[in-house]
Design a protein around this motif. Structure first.
Motif, PDB file in Angstrom:
ATOM      1  N   LEU A  45     -48.466  -9.018  67.863  1.00  0.00           N
ATOM      2  CA  LEU A  45     -47.645  -8.783  66.676  1.00  0.00           C
ATOM      3  C   LEU A  45     -48.478  -8.376  65.461  1.00  0.00           C
ATOM      4  CD1 LEU A  45     -44.816 -11.454  66.933  1.00  0.00           C
ATOM      5  CD2 LEU A  45     -45.068  -9.274  68.092  1.00  0.00           C
ATOM      6  N   ASP A  46     -49.780  -8.657  65.483  1.00  0.00           N
ATOM      7  CA  ASP A  46     -50.605  -8.223  64.348  1.00  0.00           C
ATOM      8  C   ASP A  46     -50.648  -6.703  64.240  1.00  0.00           C
ATOM      9  OD1 ASP A  46     -51.243 -10.636  63.157  1.00  0.00           O
ATOM     10  OD2 ASP A  46     -52.810 -11.046  64.635  1.00  0.00           O
ATOM     11  N   LEU A  97     -48.202  -4.846  64.306  1.00  0.00           N
ATOM     12  CA  LEU A  97     -47.056  -4.402  63.496  1.00  0.00           C
ATOM     13  C   LEU A  97     -47.490  -4.023  62.085  1.00  0.00           C
ATOM     14  CD1 LEU A  97     -44.387  -7.148  64.298  1.00  0.00           C
ATOM     15  CD2 LEU A  97     -44.205  -4.750  64.903  1.00  0.00           C
ATOM     16  N   LYS A  98     -48.631  -4.602  61.663  1.00  0.00           N
ATOM     17  CA  LYS A  98     -49.098  -4.368  60.287  1.00  0.00           C
ATOM     18  C   LYS A  98     -49.593  -2.943  60.095  1.00  0.00           C
ATOM     19  CE  LYS A  98     -50.254  -9.252  59.765  1.00  0.00           C
ATOM     20  NZ  LYS A  98     -51.284 -10.239  60.070  1.00  0.00           N
ATOM     21  N   LEU A 153     -46.400  -3.806  57.013  1.00  0.00           N
ATOM     22  CA  LEU A 153     -45.181  -4.454  57.511  1.00  0.00           C
ATOM     23  C   LEU A 153     -44.481  -5.132  56.335  1.00  0.00           C
ATOM     24  CD1 LEU A 153     -43.444  -5.637  59.895  1.00  0.00           C
ATOM     25  CD2 LEU A 153     -45.034  -7.562  59.880  1.00  0.00           C
ATOM     26  N   LYS A 154     -43.221  -4.793  56.102  1.00  0.00           N
ATOM     27  CA  LYS A 154     -42.468  -5.460  55.040  1.00  0.00           C
ATOM     28  C   LYS A 154     -41.849  -6.757  55.570  1.00  0.00           C
ATOM     29  CE  LYS A 154     -41.992  -3.793  51.395  1.00  0.00           C
ATOM     30  NZ  LYS A 154     -42.895  -3.938  50.229  1.00  0.00           N
ATOM     31  N   GLU A 167     -36.186  -9.214  51.808  1.00  0.00           N
ATOM     32  CA  GLU A 167     -36.800  -9.377  53.131  1.00  0.00           C
ATOM     33  C   GLU A 167     -36.519 -10.767  53.719  1.00  0.00           C
ATOM     34  OE1 GLU A 167     -38.200  -7.948  50.585  1.00  0.00           O
ATOM     35  OE2 GLU A 167     -39.086  -6.056  51.232  1.00  0.00           O
ATOM     36  N   LYS A 182     -41.218 -15.836  69.233  1.00  0.00           N
ATOM     37  CA  LYS A 182     -42.526 -15.360  68.813  1.00  0.00           C
ATOM     38  C   LYS A 182     -42.432 -14.666  67.450  1.00  0.00           C
ATOM     39  CE  LYS A 182     -46.307 -12.998  70.817  1.00  0.00           C
ATOM     40  NZ  LYS A 182     -46.958 -12.216  71.828  1.00  0.00           N
ATOM     41  N   TYR A 183     -41.372 -13.902  67.254  1.00  0.00           N
ATOM     42  CA  TYR A 183     -41.158 -13.237  65.962  1.00  0.00           C
ATOM     43  C   TYR A 183     -40.824 -14.250  64.865  1.00  0.00           C
ATOM     44  CZ  TYR A 183     -41.593  -8.439  67.496  1.00  0.00           C
ATOM     45  OH  TYR A 183     -42.101  -7.261  67.951  1.00  0.00           O
ATOM     46  N   PHE A 224     -44.095 -15.760  63.906  1.00  0.00           N
ATOM     47  CA  PHE A 224     -44.894 -14.769  63.173  1.00  0.00           C
ATOM     48  C   PHE A 224     -44.459 -14.772  61.703  1.00  0.00           C
ATOM     49  CE2 PHE A 224     -45.458 -10.249  61.839  1.00  0.00           C
ATOM     50  CZ  PHE A 224     -46.827 -10.134  62.023  1.00  0.00           C
TER      51      PHE A 224
END
Lengths: 174, 265
Positions: free
Chosen positions: A128-129, A131-132, A146-147, B47, B145-146, B149
């Motif tokens: 997931l890092d 995504l940045k 990533l917002k 957000e 997982k999200y 995160f």
């Protein structure tokens, strides 16, 4: 096992019915990305035609809480019925787990054209890092941020590109 | 969802413990999902509004998954009926999930505590000998997982904030609900039997892993947990004892459903 002696002779080979059904399902679109078919999205996990001509189509949802799944089940059923089958069953379960690697290469191109960054392929566990620094679908720059890992639908995240100064969305890797 | 009724063999001795496990999971996700949805339109920034709304929607999906397992394999009623028609005392959610959303620091901390536990639970349950649960847990795991995160990013940002008030508020939120968080791991009826059958571990095993993982998440953020030995876990939820906040929530949640329980949507 089929006994070759019993096979009909001199009959032109016909496309197996299962192939025709898969072809018909390519016309059923994801309501949230209406140019992406359920086949390219990778949510159809099986098509079976019984000798009595009843059909079972198996599906798996992208997200457990996907609100579009019932609509897609209905449309999948109707697409098969249009081929002339009267006994059609659409079953959704988790026996095959959807992940974003199931999206076809063709599907990824469609997603990009639609204006979304396609999910990067992964080895079972997406990082997931990454995504940045998602590649911008408009200008291909990786100078992005990533917002939020969430977005207007469950399967999207929201990003911003510092080079073309555009906000964009990504179809999340799962 | 048009889910086929494939019954998976369940040992008679495991039925009741499994019912307790699945109901606890389902009720936790339903109630916290409902609480998170109360941020829709009210998030401190857009957000966060979207994040809490999305997590809420995921959790409704997870709750539906657990209620569906109860319906298909353990003779529980249809998921909607089961979720929306029970008395308060028949709910087995932990008390942590019942509390009002409070300020953002309270909701964010609760989201961290809960999703960290949910992630660990799903990781273990994805290997459960009760295969329908293993399949569902595998699905949910990728979504949680999200959630984690998101929780880690926000908690770390606020913990490391140069604004002293932000740090103090986060630490207070952690201290205030730590006993409630330990209550997520209230022992379940028959949990030993499920552990021996490799269906699901006993709660204390999950609690120990959770404490370890929580310390790792907070490491370097300037935030810390209180000494768990000195904090009394808030138990009772799994046995139907709830806070004064649950019944009003159930009234609101079921208001539309009760107008016409047979309505086709």
């Amino acid at each position: 096992m089929v006994n070759p002696a019993q096979e009909p002779q001199g009959v032109a080979p016909k496309a197996p019915p299962v192939d025709a059904i898969w072809e018909a399902l390519r016309q059923v679109m994801d309501p949230e990305i209406p140019v992406l078919s359920v086949v390219d999205l990778g949510i159809i996990t099986g098509v079976e035609v019984s000798p009595d001509q009843s059909v079972i189509v198996r599906m798996t949802p992208t997200f457990a809480g996907c609100p579009a799944i019932r609509l897609m089940e209905k449309q999948v059923g109707e697409a098969v019925e249009q081929l002339g089958y009267t006994q059609v069953q659409v079953e959704t379960d988790f026996s095959v787990t959807w992940n974003s690697n199931r999206i076809s290469d063709h599907g990824r191109e469609i997603i990009r054209h639609f204006g979304l960054a396609p999910p990067p392929k992964h080895n079972g566990e997406p990082d997931l890092d990454r995504l940045k620094h998602t590649e911008c679908p408009y200008c291909a720059s990786a100078n992005t941020t990533l917002k939020t890992p969430f977005g207007p639908t469950l399967c999207r995240s929201m990003h911003y590109c510092f080079d073309c100064l555009q906000a964009f969305e990504q179809f999340k890797p799962v | 969802m048009n889910i086929p009724h494939k019954s998976f063999p369940i040992d008679d001795a495991h039925r009741e413990p499994l019912r307790h496990l699945l109901t606890a999971l389902a009720d936790d996700h339903l109630i916290l999902g409902h609480r998170h949805s109360e941020w829709t339109g009210l998030g401190p920034i857009l957000e966060e509004d979207i994040a809490f709304s999305s997590i809420a929607q995921d959790q409704m999906g997870h709750a539906l998954g657990f209620y569906s397992l109860l319906h298909e394999h353990l003779d529980a009623p249809d998921p909607d009926i089961h979720a929306f028609t029970r008395q308060e005392t028949d709910f087995s959610c932990c008390q942590l999930v019942e509390w009002p959303i409070g300020d953002y620091d309270f909701s964010l901390t609760r989201h961290l505590f809960f999703d960290l536990a949910a992630g660990l639970r799903m990781e273990t349950l994805s290997l459960s000998n009760f295969k329908p649960l293993a399949q569902l847990a595998t699905k949910i795991r990728g979504e949680v997982k999200y959630h984690m995160f998101h929780a880690k990013t926000m908690v770390s940002q606020l913990g490391k904030s140069s604004d002293e008030t932000a740090r103090a508020r986060m630490q207070t939120a952690i201290n205030r609900q730590f006993g409630l968080a330990l209550g997520m791991f209230e022992p379940r009826v028959g949990e030993q039997l499920l552990d021996e059958a490799n269906i699901a571990p006993i709660e204390s095993k999950w609690r120990d892993r959770w404490l370890e993982a929580l310390n790792a998440v907070l490491d370097g953020t300037g935030l810390h947990i209180p000494d768990p030995e000195r904090i009394e876990p808030v138990y009772g939820g799994r046995r139907g004892y709830h806070t004064e906040y649950l019944q009003p929530l159930l009234n609101e949640m079921t208001e539309v459903f009760r107008l016409d329980p047979q309505a086709e949507w």
